[in-house]
Design a protein around this motif. Structure first.
Motif, PDB file in Angstrom:
ATOM      1  N   LEU A  66      35.921  28.680  45.900  1.00  0.00           N
ATOM      2  CA  LEU A  66      35.671  29.052  47.293  1.00  0.00           C
ATOM      3  C   LEU A  66      36.637  30.141  47.759  1.00  0.00           C
ATOM      4  N   GLN A  67      37.883  30.039  47.312  1.00  0.00           N
ATOM      5  CA  GLN A  67      38.861  31.073  47.672  1.00  0.00           C
ATOM      6  C   GLN A  67      38.456  32.418  47.080  1.00  0.00           C
ATOM      7  N   ALA A  68      38.006  32.383  45.840  1.00  0.00           N
ATOM      8  CA  ALA A  68      37.592  33.628  45.179  1.00  0.00           C
ATOM      9  C   ALA A  68      36.405  34.257  45.901  1.00  0.00           C
ATOM     10  N   SER A  69      35.453  33.435  46.340  1.00  0.00           N
ATOM     11  CA  SER A  69      34.279  34.023  46.988  1.00  0.00           C
ATOM     12  C   SER A  69      34.604  34.558  48.372  1.00  0.00           C
ATOM     13  N   ILE A  70      35.517  33.876  49.069  1.00  0.00           N
ATOM     14  CA  ILE A  70      35.971  34.408  50.375  1.00  0.00           C
ATOM     15  C   ILE A  70      36.642  35.768  50.175  1.00  0.00           C
ATOM     16  N   LEU A  71      37.456  35.864  49.161  1.00  0.00           N
ATOM     17  CA  LEU A  71      38.174  37.108  48.884  1.00  0.00           C
ATOM     18  C   LEU A  71      37.207  38.223  48.483  1.00  0.00           C
ATOM     19  N   LEU A  72      36.236  37.875  47.665  1.00  0.00           N
ATOM     20  CA  LEU A  72      35.251  38.871  47.247  1.00  0.00           C
ATOM     21  C   LEU A  72      34.467  39.378  48.454  1.00  0.00           C
ATOM     22  N   ASN A  73      34.084  38.444  49.331  1.00  0.00           N
ATOM     23  CA  ASN A  73      33.382  38.826  50.564  1.00  0.00           C
ATOM     24  C   ASN A  73      34.214  39.723  51.455  1.00  0.00           C
ATOM     25  N   ALA A  74      35.532  39.535  51.395  1.00  0.00           N
ATOM     26  CA  ALA A  74      36.430  40.360  52.198  1.00  0.00           C
ATOM     27  C   ALA A  74      36.785  41.657  51.475  1.00  0.00           C
ATOM     28  N   ASN A  75      36.100  41.906  50.342  1.00  0.00           N
ATOM     29  CA  ASN A  75      36.281  43.156  49.595  1.00  0.00           C
ATOM     30  C   ASN A  75      37.533  43.242  48.745  1.00  0.00           C
ATOM     31  N   CYS A  76      38.140  42.106  48.464  1.00  0.00           N
ATOM     32  CA  CYS A  76      39.295  42.102  47.567  1.00  0.00           C
ATOM     33  C   CYS A  76      38.799  42.342  46.143  1.00  0.00           C
ATOM     34  N   GLN A  77      39.430  43.288  45.446  1.00  0.00           N
ATOM     35  CA  GLN A  77      38.919  43.651  44.120  1.00  0.00           C
ATOM     36  C   GLN A  77      39.374  42.711  43.025  1.00  0.00           C
ATOM     37  N   LYS A  78      40.606  42.233  43.160  1.00  0.00           N
ATOM     38  CA  LYS A  78      41.194  41.518  42.028  1.00  0.00           C
ATOM     39  C   LYS A  78      41.836  40.205  42.443  1.00  0.00           C
ATOM     40  N   ALA A  79      41.932  39.307  41.497  1.00  0.00           N
ATOM     41  CA  ALA A  79      42.556  38.020  41.759  1.00  0.00           C
ATOM     42  C   ALA A  79      43.249  37.502  40.509  1.00  0.00           C
ATOM     43  N   GLN A  80      44.173  36.598  40.761  1.00  0.00           N
ATOM     44  CA  GLN A  80      44.989  36.037  39.697  1.00  0.00           C
ATOM     45  C   GLN A  80      45.285  34.613  40.117  1.00  0.00           C
ATOM     46  N   GLY A  81      45.244  33.679  39.202  1.00  0.00           N
ATOM     47  CA  GLY A  81      45.569  32.308  39.582  1.00  0.00           C
ATOM     48  C   GLY A  81      45.033  31.291  38.602  1.00  0.00           C
ATOM     49  N   TYR A  82      45.372  30.030  38.873  1.00  0.00           N
ATOM     50  CA  TYR A  82      45.021  28.952  37.953  1.00  0.00           C
ATOM     51  C   TYR A  82      43.515  28.799  37.800  1.00  0.00           C
ATOM     52  N   LEU A  83      42.736  29.259  38.785  1.00  0.00           N
ATOM     53  CA  LEU A  83      41.276  29.219  38.648  1.00  0.00           C
ATOM     54  C   LEU A  83      40.836  29.904  37.356  1.00  0.00           C
TER      55      LEU A  83
END
Ligand code: C2E
Ligand code: CA
Ligand code: CA
Ligand code: CA
Length: 277
Positions: free
Chosen positions: A241-258
């Motif tokens: 859910l955090q990843a999809s919120i970030l993607l919707n907010a146009n964040c390009q990249k992510a890092q984490g235990y997911l």
């Protein structure tokens, strides 16, 4: 290993014996950690949220002491900084990372970039950028494969650092601001320093699905980065859910235990590079 305050750490050795390890003791063990082969560089993937592909890896140090077991960098890095050991450790990490980049480059794994954490003390060293350049040349790697992560607090005294960062930028190394939004600096440094990427601190990400303030802050940082022509990456992403919120907010990249914790180089090679890419 638990922090019991005032620089004392309690280790449980052999069943019930509790050992208190103070900073001085830890420092003396840390001094020998490199020669005793106790340090390892682990790698955590950074993911492109749109494609799901790995865009880079962050190098994270691990220390496994024979007597005390695993000691987290959150505990030993501050001691390394205070004692000056960080200069040896930092150089050792950079050396390892460049050697790894060389190996991947030779195998034509072109996309495998690595981000290295640089402590404020290292950055303040006069010839830091020269040392980085020497390593890059010695290993014959493309400088664009290397990224340095620095915290806002490292930017506090500007005159020294601005030249170093400009030098790094001119060499072709990318620069990320780590733990963005948690330091003491003002936003004005975003104008003065050649910054490529902003890393949104985990504290703003962890409740993003339920905490409206965190969501507002994260979204604002994403827009801020984009309006300044910078990339943005969210750290500490643990839930879909955090990843999809970030993607919707146009964040390009992510890092984490997911996606993954930091793992050994063998695991990285096995998991991501066992088939030719
Ligand atoms: P950092 O640079 O902010 O690194 C991110 C930390 O968050 C890492 O902890 C990582 O393992 C952890 N992390 C990553 N994803 C998640 C997640 O989804 N949830 C949670 N709860 N944590 C996550 P680590 O490896 O213990 O490192 C702690 C700090 O130690 C680093 O914070 C960095 O400041 C420092 N450090 C680590 N390696 C080095 C190094 O080689 N040089 C220097 N100067 N500092 C280092
Ligand atoms: Ca970092
Ligand atoms: Ca961070
Ligand atoms: Ca941090």
């Amino acid at each position: 290993v638990k922090d019991h305050g005032r620089g004392h750490f309690r280790f449980y050795e052999k069943e019930m014996d509790a050992i208190y390890l103070n900073e001085m003791v830890m420092e003396s063990y840390l001094r020998r950690a490199i020669e005793l082969n106790e340090l390892k560089v682990y790698y955590q993937p950074q993911i492109d949220l749109r494609t799901g592909q790995i865009s880079s890896f962050e190098a994270l140090l691990r220390w496994n002491n024979k007597k005390f077991g695993f000691i987290s960098p959150g505990q030993f890095i501050p001691i390394a900084e205070k004692s000056g050991i960080i200069h040896n450790i930092g150089e050792w990490v950079l050396d390892n990372v460049c050697r790894q980049l060389k190996e991947w480059q030779d195998k034509r794994y072109r996309k495998a970039r690595i981000a290295v954490n640089i402590s404020p003390k290292e950055l303040k060293m006069e010839d830091f950028s020269k040392k980085v350049k020497q390593k890059i040349d010695a290993y014959g790697i493309s400088p664009s494969l290397l990224e340095v992560e620095i915290t806002e607090n490292a930017l506090a005294n500007m005159e020294d650092t601005i030249q170093t960062l400009n030098n790094l930028k001119n060499i072709g190394v990318s620069i990320s601001i780590d733990d963005f939004g948690t330091g003491y600096s003002s936003l004005s440094y975003l104008k003065r320093y050649p910054i490529d990427t902003i890393k949104i601190d985990r504290s703003f990400i962890q409740d993003i699905e339920s905490d409206e303030k965190n969501k507002a802050i994260a979204t604002t940082i994403i827009n801020l980065a984009h309006n300044l022509g910078m990339d943005v990456i969210a750290e500490g992403v643990e839930k879909d859910l955090q990843a999809s919120i970030l993607l919707n907010a146009n964040c390009q990249k992510a890092q984490g235990y997911l996606y993954s914790r930091a793992v050994s180089i063998d695991e990285i090679n096995e998991k991501y590079f066992s088939k030719r890419t």
